[in-house]
Write an enzyme that holds these catalytic residues in place. Structure first.
Site, PDB file in Angstrom:
ATOM      1  N   LYS A 264      38.732  29.964  45.976  1.00  0.00           N
ATOM      2  CA  LYS A 264      38.289  30.842  46.663  1.00  0.00           C
ATOM      3  C   LYS A 264      38.729  30.584  48.228  1.00  0.00           C
ATOM      4  O   LYS A 264      39.279  31.682  48.794  1.00  0.00           O
ATOM      5  CB  LYS A 264      36.779  31.035  46.648  1.00  0.00           C
ATOM      6  CG  LYS A 264      36.236  31.733  45.384  1.00  0.00           C
ATOM      7  CD  LYS A 264      34.609  31.558  45.183  1.00  0.00           C
ATOM      8  CE  LYS A 264      34.266  31.994  44.092  1.00  0.00           C
ATOM      9  NZ  LYS A 264      32.859  31.849  43.694  1.00  0.00           N
TER      10      LYS A 264
ATOM     11  N   GLN B  61      27.530  29.397  45.740  1.00  0.00           N
ATOM     12  CA  GLN B  61      28.101  28.994  44.309  1.00  0.00           C
ATOM     13  C   GLN B  61      26.936  28.719  43.377  1.00  0.00           C
ATOM     14  O   GLN B  61      26.251  27.848  43.601  1.00  0.00           O
ATOM     15  CB  GLN B  61      28.970  27.995  44.686  1.00  0.00           C
ATOM     16  CG  GLN B  61      29.899  27.684  43.282  1.00  0.00           C
ATOM     17  CD  GLN B  61      30.833  29.012  42.770  1.00  0.00           C
ATOM     18  OE1 GLN B  61      31.473  29.413  43.723  1.00  0.00           O
ATOM     19  NE2 GLN B  61      30.799  28.900  41.515  1.00  0.00           N
TER      20      GLN B  61
ATOM     21  N   ASP C  58      28.764  38.949  46.868  1.00  0.00           N
ATOM     22  CA  ASP C  58      28.563  38.570  45.309  1.00  0.00           C
ATOM     23  C   ASP C  58      27.847  39.588  44.742  1.00  0.00           C
ATOM     24  O   ASP C  58      28.072  39.944  43.286  1.00  0.00           O
ATOM     25  CB  ASP C  58      27.924  37.121  44.954  1.00  0.00           C
ATOM     26  CG  ASP C  58      28.817  36.292  44.288  1.00  0.00           C
ATOM     27  OD1 ASP C  58      29.609  36.739  43.681  1.00  0.00           O
ATOM     28  OD2 ASP C  58      28.493  35.139  44.118  1.00  0.00           O
TER      29      ASP C  58
END
Ligand code: NDP
Length: 298
Positions: A55, A99, A122
């Site tokens: 990422k 995460q 997200d």
């Protein structure tokens, strides 16, 4: 012999990353704005660390600012929440991603709820979930958004198509169903309690499999010409490659389904590469919205 078109997710993702990089260059030149993404990872799960590194690399390659906070597994929940608060208040940080999964002592829903919705790249905050289901501008979860992009690139207008989403997780299944509904598909959401799943599948023009069960969806579940999007990533033994070797397979039996489908995503190289590309896209959109700039079409 496969007759289906293989949907090349790697190529679509590369094209999306290139569009993101162009948009970033334009934002820098015209507004002096450099979108910035901060990723927080707690603990030392090796696969998650690889993913977070990817990422970061792809964020920088797109010309954006990337920051990563690597916290030890025993980090108290309050410390993580305090870091999120600090990032929420930081005008130079446009996207915050925690995460998952988090260590067991940390309440995941509390952490996701702490992220400012407009920085929630997200798309897991309930405000974004609500915006998505009510047709408002939302930050949309990256994997289903990537699936939708692949579908639209292959099918064009999805209006009136019959779609089945197998899986109802908050990360993939439910947002996927919301996106397909917003495209005016007639959507069935299937799960572990669904009766007659093969029959329900055979009715669908679009099949999205997000189950986590290797090759569960068989060729004879697929309607002739249907488009199959396989989200599953399952590691299985591959004795044909040698002792102790393994390989990745999807939730769909690719060999069988490719004989019947009109188009299908492979695993690996289908949906997977789209996820990070969509994260970059969401970061650009978030940065624009926070600065009162019309977000580019990406
Ligand atoms: P979850 O485990 O959270 O959800 C799985 C869903 O599948 C559940 O809704 C479950 O139903 C349903 N299910 C399980 N068994 C069956 C069955 N026999 N028949 C019908 N439905 C069933 O998984 P995720 O949604 O997080 O992930 C799904 C897959 O996608 C995994 O393989 C994961 O690795 C992959 N993935 C890939 C990503 C990518 O970037 N390509 C990103 C995220 C996930 P119920 O709710 O009733 O239990």
């Amino acid at each position: 012999m496969s007759s289906a078109e293989i949907i090349d997710g790697k190529a679509y993702a590369a094209a999306l990353r290139a569009r993101v990089a162009d948009a970033v260059a334009t934002l820098k030149a015209s507004h002096g704005l450099t979108p910035a993404l901060t990723v927080i990872i707690v603990g030392d799960d090796p696969a998650s660390h690889v993913y977070v590194r990817n990422k970061g690399t792809q964020t920088e390659e797109a010309g954006m600012v990337s920051a990563t906070h690597r916290l030890p597994a025993e980090t108290p929940e309050a410390v993580l929440l305090a870091l999120i608060e600090k990032l929420n208040a930081d005008k130079a940080c446009h996207g915050i991603l925690v995460q998952l999964p988090l260590p067991k002592h940390i309440d995941e829903s509390k952490v996701l709820a702490a992220i400012q919705p407009d920085k929630d790249v997200d798309g897991f905050h309930v405000i974004n979930v609500g915006r998505l289901w009510t047709g408002q501008d939302a930050l949309v979860p990256c994997t289903p958004f990537g699936c939708l992009m692949l579908l639209k690139a292959r099918v064009g207008d999805l209006w009136g198509k019959r779609a089945i989403v197998i899986g109802r997780s908050n990360i993939v299944g439910k947002p996927m169903a919301a996106l397909l509904l917003a495209e005016s598909c007639t959507v069935t959401i299937a799960h572990s309690r669904t009766k007659d799943l093969p029959e329900r599948c055979r009715e669908a023009d679009i099949v999205v499999a997000a189950v986590g069960r290797p090759e569960m969806v068989k060729g004879d579940w697929i309607k002739q010409g249907a488009v199959v999007i396989d989200v599953g990533i399952n590691r299985v033994p591959a004795p044909e490659k040698g002792d102790g070797k393994s390989k990745l397979v999807g939730d769909v039996n690719f060999e069988e389904a490719a004989k019947v489908a009109g188009a299908i995503t492979p695993v690996p190289g289908g949906v997977g590469p789209m996820t990070i590309a969509c994260l970059l896209r969401n970061t650009v959109v978030a940065a624009c919205r926070q600065n009162g700039i019309d977000a580019p079409e990406l």
